[in-house]
Design a protein around this motif. Structure first.
Motif, PDB file in Angstrom:
ATOM      1  N   ALA A 119       0.828  -1.207   0.000  1.00  0.00           N
ATOM      2  CA  ALA A 119       0.000   0.000   0.000  1.00  0.00           C
ATOM      3  C   ALA A 119       0.863   1.258   0.000  1.00  0.00           C
ATOM      4  O   ALA A 119       0.553   2.239  -0.698  1.00  0.00           O
ATOM      5  CB  ALA A 119      -0.933  -0.008   1.213  1.00  0.00           C
ATOM      6  N   TRP A 120       1.947   1.266   0.781  1.00  0.00           N
ATOM      7  CA  TRP A 120       2.840   2.429   0.816  1.00  0.00           C
ATOM      8  C   TRP A 120       3.434   2.686  -0.556  1.00  0.00           C
ATOM      9  O   TRP A 120       3.498   3.832  -1.017  1.00  0.00           O
ATOM     10  CB  TRP A 120       3.944   2.212   1.846  1.00  0.00           C
ATOM     11  N   PHE A 121       3.857   1.630  -1.240  1.00  0.00           N
ATOM     12  CA  PHE A 121       4.444   1.778  -2.570  1.00  0.00           C
ATOM     13  C   PHE A 121       3.422   2.362  -3.549  1.00  0.00           C
ATOM     14  O   PHE A 121       3.733   3.283  -4.323  1.00  0.00           O
ATOM     15  CB  PHE A 121       4.949   0.421  -3.052  1.00  0.00           C
ATOM     16  N   LEU A 122       2.185   1.860  -3.519  1.00  0.00           N
ATOM     17  CA  LEU A 122       1.150   2.385  -4.412  1.00  0.00           C
ATOM     18  C   LEU A 122       0.816   3.833  -4.079  1.00  0.00           C
ATOM     19  O   LEU A 122       0.553   4.637  -4.981  1.00  0.00           O
ATOM     20  CB  LEU A 122      -0.103   1.521  -4.334  1.00  0.00           C
ATOM     21  N   TYR A 131      -3.469   1.895 -12.423  1.00  0.00           N
ATOM     22  CA  TYR A 131      -3.090   0.755 -13.259  1.00  0.00           C
ATOM     23  C   TYR A 131      -2.363  -0.305 -12.445  1.00  0.00           C
ATOM     24  O   TYR A 131      -2.635  -1.504 -12.574  1.00  0.00           O
ATOM     25  CB  TYR A 131      -2.215   1.236 -14.401  1.00  0.00           C
ATOM     26  N   LEU A 132      -1.439   0.117 -11.582  1.00  0.00           N
ATOM     27  CA  LEU A 132      -0.697  -0.829 -10.760  1.00  0.00           C
ATOM     28  C   LEU A 132      -1.623  -1.583  -9.821  1.00  0.00           C
ATOM     29  O   LEU A 132      -1.414  -2.763  -9.526  1.00  0.00           O
ATOM     30  CB  LEU A 132       0.376  -0.109  -9.946  1.00  0.00           C
ATOM     31  N   HIS A 133      -2.651  -0.885  -9.349  1.00  0.00           N
ATOM     32  CA  HIS A 133      -3.560  -1.475  -8.368  1.00  0.00           C
ATOM     33  C   HIS A 133      -4.612  -2.361  -9.012  1.00  0.00           C
ATOM     34  O   HIS A 133      -4.919  -3.450  -8.517  1.00  0.00           O
ATOM     35  CB  HIS A 133      -4.239  -0.365  -7.569  1.00  0.00           C
ATOM     36  N   ASP A 134      -5.161  -1.897 -10.150  1.00  0.00           N
ATOM     37  CA  ASP A 134      -6.336  -2.559 -10.713  1.00  0.00           C
ATOM     38  C   ASP A 134      -6.088  -3.241 -12.048  1.00  0.00           C
ATOM     39  O   ASP A 134      -6.969  -3.928 -12.551  1.00  0.00           O
ATOM     40  CB  ASP A 134      -7.469  -1.540 -10.894  1.00  0.00           C
ATOM     41  N   GLY A 135      -4.916  -3.034 -12.653  1.00  0.00           N
ATOM     42  CA  GLY A 135      -4.663  -3.596 -13.975  1.00  0.00           C
ATOM     43  C   GLY A 135      -4.875  -5.104 -14.006  1.00  0.00           C
ATOM     44  O   GLY A 135      -4.472  -5.812 -13.088  1.00  0.00           O
ATOM     45  N   GLU A 136      -5.521  -5.581 -15.058  1.00  0.00           N
ATOM     46  CA  GLU A 136      -5.834  -7.004 -15.152  1.00  0.00           C
ATOM     47  C   GLU A 136      -4.711  -7.803 -15.799  1.00  0.00           C
ATOM     48  O   GLU A 136      -4.745  -9.027 -15.826  1.00  0.00           O
ATOM     49  CB  GLU A 136      -7.136  -7.184 -15.938  1.00  0.00           C
ATOM     50  N   SER A 137      -3.712  -7.125 -16.349  1.00  0.00           N
ATOM     51  CA  SER A 137      -2.574  -7.840 -16.917  1.00  0.00           C
ATOM     52  C   SER A 137      -1.634  -8.263 -15.794  1.00  0.00           C
ATOM     53  O   SER A 137      -1.933  -8.111 -14.611  1.00  0.00           O
ATOM     54  CB  SER A 137      -1.836  -6.925 -17.900  1.00  0.00           C
ATOM     55  N   GLU A 138      -0.490  -8.808 -16.155  1.00  0.00           N
ATOM     56  CA  GLU A 138       0.524  -9.107 -15.155  1.00  0.00           C
ATOM     57  C   GLU A 138       0.969  -7.814 -14.468  1.00  0.00           C
ATOM     58  O   GLU A 138       1.024  -6.756 -15.093  1.00  0.00           O
ATOM     59  CB  GLU A 138       1.734  -9.770 -15.823  1.00  0.00           C
TER      60      GLU A 138
END
Length: 371
Positions: A49-52, A65-72
């Motif tokens: 969470a801190w990183f995001l 995108y980092l949190h919710d992206g459906e890709s890898e």
């Protein structure tokens, strides 16, 4: 070969930089608690969470995108590496002791954000009542590109060390064994998502199954917490791969095989790599790795046992999404039994407080039915 680092950070007040054409890079932080600090066993949720939040402060679109992206996921984070001991229902970090923490970028977009981020790092990683001073930041995995990995020199084997518990998803369950197809499938997914050099997955994995040999392997397994919910049985240790004579005749796949081995330290192995699992390094080592803190093993085992009870109950009553709900119930109840507040659990799991409160009541009621 990896491009030369232009400047190196040795203190938090220096500037770290690398080529903007980079696609892959790994950073390592030295973190120091100013006093004895106590963390809940699933503290990697807090690191995640801190990183995001750091990403959100500079680039809200990237953070989403980092949190919710459906890709890898185009990044990894490690757990803390250092003197960590169990203390009651928590784990303890010792004052004035150095702990190491690493993050990696797997895409040009993420590394560009990191390049801006390291120009003005905060002074502290804030882990809920356990502020950790950032003493230094350095490059642990050199800046490079996928094309450079593909065209770099290699030996005749690929040796990998798994520093944190590593596991795969297989037929709806965790699979804690370093089978070549699972390992290289893990790497190929990231490769195909981020490299722009797309490889036929079925053809390559069939070649791996036929042509990749295990020369030697030394692993042990442990039960650990896995991100926001549930527990995982994962392996640590080392393995060495080589190719059959037939495998060496297929130049394209042979080249990719060695490139994926070099990708491993950047992308990690298996799942939950954004919560500290699957940390991987090149080389062979027969060293015994540090045990998982007792309190984490206890909590992981309790979550697993509860989840099994709730899954069986929900299947008997025909409930939908039985496994998912059962795991949530188990995670919430086990963490509450360990003394954590429901407000904290709700925050960590990204769930409304009232939902968490309802789930723990339902879980307790279901557990009484077993007694």
């Amino acid at each position: 070969m990896p491009r030369r680092i232009q400047k190196k950070l040795t203190t938090s007040s220096s500037v770290l930089t690398w080529s903007p054409n980079t696609e892959l890079i790994g950073l390592e932080f030295e973190l120091i608690p100013e006093k004895d600090a106590y963390l809940y066993p699933q503290y990697t949720i807090g690191l995640h969470a801190w990183f995001l939040n750091q990403a959100r402060s500079l680039d809200a679109e990237l953070s989403a995108y980092l949190h919710d992206g459906e890709s890898e996921k185009p990044f990894t984070i490690s757990a803390l590496d250092g003197e960590i001991i169990s203390s009651g229902r928590q784990i303890q970090l010792s004052a004035s002791t150095t702990y190491r923490w690493s993050v990696t970028a797997l895409s040009s977009r993420v590394q560009r954000w990191m390049l801006e981020w390291v120009e003005n790092l905060p002074s502290v990683v804030d882990l809920r009542d356990a502020p950790l001073k950032i003493n230094s930041c350095d490059i642990i995995h050199p800046p490079t590109t996928y094309a450079e990995l593909l065209n770099s020199e290699h030996g005749n084997t690929v040796s990998l060390k798994f520093l944190s518990p590593t596991s795969f998803r297989r037929k709806g369950h965790h699979f804690p064994l370093p089978v070549p197809v699972n390992i290289f499938h893990s790497y190929l997914r990231r490769w195909n998502d981020f490299s722009g050099i797309i490889v036929d997955q079925d053809a390559f994995l069939a070649w791996v199954d036929d042509c990749v040999l295990i020369n030697r392997c030394q692993i042990t397994t442990a039960k650990v917490l896995a991100g926001k919910k549930g527990a995982v049985t994962g392996f640590t240790g080392a393995i060495e791969f080589s190719l059959t004579k037939e495998g060496s005749k297929q130049a394209e796949f042979q080249q990719l095989f060695y490139a994926l081995g070099k990708l491993a330290p950047y992308c990690g192995t298996g799942h939950k790599t954004t919560f500290g699992l699957g940390q991987t390094r090149l080389g062979w080592s027969s060293e015994v790795l540090h045990d998982v803190p007792d309190v984490e093993s206890v909590l992981a085992k309790r979550i697993e046992d509860l989840a099994e009870i709730f899954k069986l109950q929900r299947k008997r009553t025909g409930g939908d999404r039985a496994d998912e709900i059962a795991t949530k119930w188990a995670t919430i109840l086990a963490r509450r039994e360990m003394g954590e507040s429901l407000q904290v659990v709700a925050q960590d799991l990204g769930m409304p407080y009232e939902t968490v409160k309802t789930y723990v009541k339902l879980a307790r009621r279901a557990l009484k039915q077993e007694d």
